[in-house]
Design a protein around this motif. Structure first.
Motif, PDB file in Angstrom:
ATOM      1  N   PRO A  89      37.544  31.314  53.458  1.00 24.75           N
ATOM      2  CA  PRO A  89      38.637  31.872  52.488  1.00 24.75           C
ATOM      3  C   PRO A  89      38.295  31.481  50.919  1.00 24.75           C
ATOM      4  CG  PRO A  89      39.440  29.857  53.768  1.00 24.75           C
ATOM      5  CD  PRO A  89      38.047  30.535  54.349  1.00 24.75           C
ATOM      6  N   GLN A  90      37.411  30.220  50.976  1.00 23.71           N
ATOM      7  CA  GLN A  90      37.049  29.907  49.563  1.00 23.71           C
ATOM      8  C   GLN A  90      36.259  30.874  48.945  1.00 23.71           C
ATOM      9  OE1 GLN A  90      36.000  28.735  52.470  1.00 23.71           O
ATOM     10  NE2 GLN A  90      33.703  27.996  52.250  1.00 23.71           N
ATOM     11  N   LEU A  91      35.443  31.586  49.663  1.00 27.89           N
ATOM     12  CA  LEU A  91      34.624  32.661  48.945  1.00 27.89           C
ATOM     13  C   LEU A  91      35.544  33.834  49.015  1.00 27.89           C
ATOM     14  CD1 LEU A  91      31.185  32.004  50.734  1.00 27.89           C
ATOM     15  CD2 LEU A  91      32.046  31.389  48.480  1.00 27.89           C
ATOM     16  N   VAL A  92      36.100  34.557  49.870  1.00 29.12           N
ATOM     17  CA  VAL A  92      37.037  35.604  49.876  1.00 29.12           C
ATOM     18  C   VAL A  92      37.885  35.853  48.457  1.00 29.12           C
ATOM     19  CG1 VAL A  92      38.678  37.208  50.980  1.00 29.12           C
ATOM     20  CG2 VAL A  92      36.586  35.897  52.148  1.00 29.12           C
ATOM     21  N   SER A  93      38.513  34.392  48.341  1.00 28.31           N
ATOM     22  CA  SER A  93      39.447  34.282  47.062  1.00 28.31           C
ATOM     23  C   SER A  93      38.500  34.144  45.898  1.00 28.31           C
ATOM     24  CB  SER A  93      40.496  33.340  47.310  1.00 28.31           C
ATOM     25  OG  SER A  93      40.868  33.345  48.493  1.00 28.31           O
ATOM     26  N   PRO A  94      38.685  35.155  44.925  1.00 27.29           N
ATOM     27  CA  PRO A  94      37.974  34.985  43.749  1.00 27.29           C
ATOM     28  C   PRO A  94      38.706  33.927  42.851  1.00 27.29           C
ATOM     29  CG  PRO A  94      39.322  37.139  43.679  1.00 27.29           C
ATOM     30  CD  PRO A  94      39.597  36.421  45.078  1.00 27.29           C
ATOM     31  N   SER A  95      38.126  33.549  41.715  1.00 29.25           N
ATOM     32  CA  SER A  95      38.543  32.722  40.663  1.00 29.25           C
ATOM     33  C   SER A  95      39.954  33.154  40.277  1.00 29.25           C
ATOM     34  CB  SER A  95      37.841  32.755  39.558  1.00 29.25           C
ATOM     35  OG  SER A  95      38.020  33.564  38.829  1.00 29.25           O
ATOM     36  N   VAL A  96      40.879  32.138  39.941  1.00 29.51           N
ATOM     37  CA  VAL A  96      42.312  32.588  39.490  1.00 29.51           C
ATOM     38  C   VAL A  96      42.471  33.567  38.403  1.00 29.51           C
ATOM     39  CG1 VAL A  96      44.254  31.735  38.329  1.00 29.51           C
ATOM     40  CG2 VAL A  96      43.147  30.212  39.858  1.00 29.51           C
ATOM     41  N   ALA A  97      41.453  33.447  37.271  1.00 29.91           N
ATOM     42  CA  ALA A  97      41.250  34.763  36.345  1.00 29.91           C
ATOM     43  C   ALA A  97      40.844  36.054  36.955  1.00 29.91           C
ATOM     44  CB  ALA A  97      40.322  34.269  35.318  1.00 29.91           C
ATOM     45  N   VAL A  98      39.927  36.085  37.830  1.00 32.76           N
ATOM     46  CA  VAL A  98      39.661  37.342  38.557  1.00 32.76           C
ATOM     47  C   VAL A  98      40.665  37.875  39.373  1.00 32.76           C
ATOM     48  CG1 VAL A  98      37.882  38.394  39.954  1.00 32.76           C
ATOM     49  CG2 VAL A  98      37.272  36.649  38.221  1.00 32.76           C
ATOM     50  N   ALA A  99      41.349  36.779  39.998  1.00 31.29           N
ATOM     51  CA  ALA A  99      42.505  37.549  40.794  1.00 31.29           C
ATOM     52  C   ALA A  99      43.592  38.014  40.085  1.00 31.29           C
ATOM     53  CB  ALA A  99      43.012  36.032  41.832  1.00 31.29           C
ATOM     54  N   ARG A 100      43.865  37.406  38.844  1.00 33.60           N
ATOM     55  CA  ARG A 100      44.851  37.669  38.170  1.00 33.60           C
ATOM     56  C   ARG A 100      44.563  39.162  37.455  1.00 33.60           C
ATOM     57  NH1 ARG A 100      46.179  32.294  34.649  1.00 33.60           N
ATOM     58  NH2 ARG A 100      47.531  31.309  36.076  1.00 33.60           N
ATOM     59  N   VAL A 101      43.453  39.570  37.176  1.00 35.53           N
ATOM     60  CA  VAL A 101      43.073  40.828  36.705  1.00 35.53           C
ATOM     61  C   VAL A 101      43.178  42.052  37.710  1.00 35.53           C
ATOM     62  CG1 VAL A 101      41.235  42.078  35.954  1.00 35.53           C
ATOM     63  CG2 VAL A 101      41.269  39.966  35.061  1.00 35.53           C
ATOM     64  N   TRP A 102      42.842  41.603  39.113  1.00 29.72           N
ATOM     65  CA  TRP A 102      43.078  42.457  40.104  1.00 29.72           C
ATOM     66  C   TRP A 102      44.430  42.863  40.438  1.00 29.72           C
ATOM     67  CZ3 TRP A 102      41.037  46.300  42.200  1.00 29.72           C
ATOM     68  CH2 TRP A 102      41.776  47.087  43.193  1.00 29.72           C
ATOM     69  N   ALA A 103      45.523  41.855  40.024  1.00 31.00           N
ATOM     70  CA  ALA A 103      46.786  41.897  40.323  1.00 31.00           C
ATOM     71  C   ALA A 103      47.356  43.006  39.237  1.00 31.00           C
ATOM     72  CB  ALA A 103      47.670  40.513  40.297  1.00 31.00           C
ATOM     73  N   ILE A 104      46.694  42.750  38.089  1.00 39.28           N
ATOM     74  CA  ILE A 104      47.116  43.699  36.915  1.00 39.28           C
ATOM     75  C   ILE A 104      46.612  45.185  37.263  1.00 39.28           C
ATOM     76  CG2 ILE A 104      46.808  44.162  34.582  1.00 39.28           C
ATOM     77  CD1 ILE A 104      46.766  41.109  34.113  1.00 39.28           C
ATOM     78  N   LEU A 105      45.605  45.301  37.661  1.00 38.86           N
ATOM     79  CA  LEU A 105      44.973  46.457  37.943  1.00 38.86           C
ATOM     80  C   LEU A 105      45.785  47.351  39.162  1.00 38.86           C
ATOM     81  CD1 LEU A 105      41.120  45.951  37.672  1.00 38.86           C
ATOM     82  CD2 LEU A 105      42.636  47.126  35.850  1.00 38.86           C
TER      83      LEU A 105
END
Length: 289
Positions: A15-31
């Motif tokens: 899971p530590q690799l499947v979950s991207p960094s906080v900033a990248v995850a936020r970008v995806w949530a926005i997209l």
């Protein structure tokens, strides 16, 4: 009796690799929303100063060769596109994620430089083939062997057996993986790309780059990545370019519609662009090489 591993279980077991960094995850949530704007994406990326600096360096490099200097992420999103910037952000983060692989299995400097060369060639081939958003093929090339790292981390003993059996010939590895694991690194890589919510075209290119004729919806992208994966051996291992070109399957040649002259042009450009691209995308790795 132990349960057999699958590409899905191998990926979900990290899971530590499947979950991207906080900033990248936020970008995806926005997209994922239909009503996002560039300012929101820039704000999310701006929460990670190191990521912001890396992305601005990429956008202002010869990789894009823009006529003016880009000072803000908001402007960068407007020029290269939100999806592309997300893919680049994820890629630069991934390069820094794999640090605990035994050196007896893989030299990470060589791994990333090998992958980078494939990315450079993939992007140039995509341009020759008039593919829109050729940067996606760069990302696919850079990540095409990412599944191998999961095998090294999760199944080190099996990985060692496969590497010994291949005796330095990487072309044998997919067949050995299929025989001994029941799947290949490409299948794991596609699962990772899916978990990272990369565009479907990238997922399919990574999944089928070993067998592009089996790709259903993105056969061109898979064929271009297949070709790039073969052509990188010309520069990295010194194989004759003519031999590689003659061995291109008819299905790939028909799908890509690239002739020998175009391919040789790409190889010349890739040789020119590799060092500069490496210095931009992975300066620490490149300087240690």
């Amino acid at each position: 009796m132990p349960i057999a591993e699958t590409p899905e279980t191998l990926v979900m077991g990290m899971p530590q690799l499947v979950s991207p960094s906080v900033a990248v995850a936020r970008v995806w949530a926005i997209l994922e929303r239909d009503d996002f704007n560039f300012a929101e994406i820039a704000e999310a990326i701006g929460q990670d100063p190191a990521l912001t600096a890396r992305l601005l360096k990429i956008v202002n490099s010869a990789f894009y060769n823009l006529p003016v200097r880009i000072e803000t992420i908001t402007r960068a999103v407007g020029l290269v596109g939100a999806d592309t910037l997300y893919s680049l952000a994820l890629t630069t983060s991934v390069i820094h994620s794999f640090r605990k692989i035994p050196t007896c299995l893989v030299n990470m400097n060589d791994f990333w430089l090998n992958s980078l060369y494939c990315g450079v060639i993939s992007r140039l081939l995509a341009k020759e083939a008039s593919v829109l958003h050729s940067e996606r093929l760069f990302v696919a090339g850079l990540l095409h062997r990412i599944g191998a790292l999961i095998i090294y981390l999760r199944l080190p003993d099996k990985a060692r057996e496969i590497l010994l059996a291949a005796a330095g010939d990487d072309r044998l590895i997919p067949g050995l993986e299929k025989d001994r694991l029941g799947f290949t690194y490409a299948e794991i890589g596609a699962e990772l790309a899916k978990a990272w919510k990369l565009p479907e075209a990238l997922q399919e290119a990574i999944r089928w780059h070993l067998e592009p004729e089996l790709a259903e919806t993105h056969r061109l992208e898979a064929s271009l990545l297949y070709l790039a994966n073969r052509l990188k051996t010309v520069a990295l291992l010194g194989f004759p370019a003519d031999d590689v070109i003659r061995a291109i399957p008819d299905e790939v040649a028909v799908t890509t519609r690239l002739d020998e002259g175009q391919i040789m042009k790409v190889m010349a450009l890739a040789s020119e662009q590799f060092s500069e691209t490496a210095a931009v995308f992975m300066p620490g790795v490149y300087l240690q090489h």
